[in-house]
Design an enzyme around this catalytic site. Structure first.
Site, PDB file in Angstrom:
ATOM      1  N   SER A 113     -40.113  20.325  43.630  1.00  0.00           N
ATOM      2  CA  SER A 113     -40.520  19.855  44.945  1.00  0.00           C
ATOM      3  C   SER A 113     -41.938  19.256  44.876  1.00  0.00           C
ATOM      4  O   SER A 113     -42.151  18.287  44.147  1.00  0.00           O
ATOM      5  CB  SER A 113     -40.396  20.988  45.963  1.00  0.00           C
ATOM      6  OG  SER A 113     -40.339  20.505  47.278  1.00  0.00           O
ATOM      7  N   ASP A 253     -29.096  19.179  48.898  1.00  0.00           N
ATOM      8  CA  ASP A 253     -30.557  19.232  48.831  1.00  0.00           C
ATOM      9  C   ASP A 253     -31.207  18.454  49.972  1.00  0.00           C
ATOM     10  O   ASP A 253     -30.718  17.385  50.379  1.00  0.00           O
ATOM     11  CB  ASP A 253     -30.983  18.600  47.499  1.00  0.00           C
ATOM     12  CG  ASP A 253     -32.333  19.052  46.988  1.00  0.00           C
ATOM     13  OD1 ASP A 253     -33.168  19.485  47.804  1.00  0.00           O
ATOM     14  OD2 ASP A 253     -32.536  18.956  45.768  1.00  0.00           O
ATOM     15  N   HIS A 280     -31.771  22.955  47.478  1.00  0.00           N
ATOM     16  CA  HIS A 280     -33.103  22.656  46.938  1.00  0.00           C
ATOM     17  C   HIS A 280     -33.487  23.543  45.764  1.00  0.00           C
ATOM     18  O   HIS A 280     -34.522  23.318  45.142  1.00  0.00           O
ATOM     19  CB  HIS A 280     -34.116  22.822  48.079  1.00  0.00           C
ATOM     20  CG  HIS A 280     -35.426  22.138  47.878  1.00  0.00           C
ATOM     21  ND1 HIS A 280     -35.545  20.802  47.532  1.00  0.00           N
ATOM     22  CD2 HIS A 280     -36.707  22.598  47.986  1.00  0.00           C
ATOM     23  CE1 HIS A 280     -36.830  20.483  47.435  1.00  0.00           C
ATOM     24  NE2 HIS A 280     -37.547  21.549  47.700  1.00  0.00           N
TER      25      HIS A 280
END
Length: 304
Positions: A113, A253, A280
């Site tokens: 991320s 995601d 995610h």
């Protein structure tokens, strides 16, 4: 490699007047590329990406986790304003960590991320020691990220989007109703494990206790980005990345195909891998398969 033979040590890298906590799982003197794992947020902790230490057992490689400044066991600076928390600050911290561990001339980097965003900022500078890059569940542009997040939440049932929008417009993002609606989005597009792994929950608990960095750079939630990163993009610079790159995302995601598309279209040497049962966090949602794929990719680069 038997897990009981794997060494684990913790320490602190001196970063100016502050300290960056790190943990090394495995032997830094071994042959495989040492892997630096950078967590997301900005403002999370290493805990929710802890599973990547599995690679030490799979490959015999050293796996380095660290808590970024302002997070976890590293120096907390709740008094610092938004102007303090910059991409350049975290790039400097990463450089300091690499030098402290003595691996700046040869290493791999995995960022999840925000950690992947930081990784691209690091990689476009073409550091000589970087031999492989893994961008996991990351955006190349925050404007695309927010647009896609809004698309995803509009598709959620039960008026979730309307509830979120109401509180965002009113500035009441700490209202229990807003938090409950946020949780619905998170369990659909951030982590679909039920219940959440303890490591993931620990990170969210830590952020609830101290949201200094996340609030300053991101905002109150994954999809209401009003912090200093709201206009961030690396899209026009991705062609400068000169190391092999593995791009990871999940089928569900919040980092949707449109979000990761610039990496796939622009980085000269890349491979894109989508985990079909994940959102995610495929490193927990499909842990065994995710580790096997990342292991295979990194092993292909160990002679670099």
């Amino acid at each position: 490699m038997a897990s009981e033979t794997i060494s684990v040590r913790e320490g602190f890298a001196e970063f100016g007047e502050w300290k960056t906590w790190y943990r090394v799982t495995g032997d830094l003197g071994a042959g495989p590329l040492p892997l630096v794992v950078a967590h997301g947020g900005p403002g999370c902790t290493h805990s929710y990406v802890d599973s990547f230490k599995d690679l030490a057992a799979l490959d015999g490689r050293a796996v380095i986790h660290y808590d970024q400044l302002g997070c976890g066991a590293s120096t907390r600076l709740p008094e610092k304003g938004a102007d303090f928390w910059t991409v350049e600050l975290f790039l400097a911290e990463l450089d300091t960590l690499l030098k402290t561990l003595g691996i700046a001339d040869r290493y791999a980097y995995l960022g999840q991320s925000w950690g992947g965003m930081l990784g691209t900022e690091h990689a476009v500078r073409r550091p000589e020691g970087l031999k492989a890059l893994v961008i996991a569940n990351s955006p190349a542009s925050m404007k695309t990220w927010v647009a896609e997040a809004n698309r995803l939440r509009k598709a959620l049932p039960g008026g979730i989007h309307e509830t979120l929008l109401k509180h965002e417009q009113a500035g009441t993002t700490d209202d229990p109703e807003y938090l409950a609606a946020t949780d619905v989005f998170y369990r659909a597009h951030v982590c679909r494990c039920d219940p959440w792994p303890a490591e993931v929950q620990r990170t969210f608990d830590a952020m609830a206790e101290d949201s200094t960095v996340y609030g300053a750079m991101n905002g109150p939630t994954e999809f209401h980005v009003i912090g200093t990163l709201k206009d961030w993009t690396v899209e026009e610079r991705l062609s400068q990345i000169n190391v092999p790159t593995l791009v990871i995302s999940g089928r569900h995601d919040e980092a949707t195909p449109l979000v990761v598309k610039p990496f796939v279209d622009t980085i000269p040497d890349n491979r894109w891998l989508v985990f079909e049962e994940s959102s995610h966090m495929p490193h927990y949602e499909e842990r065994e398969d995710c580790m096997a794929e990342v292991s295979a990719y990194l092993r292909s680069r160990d002679d670099a």
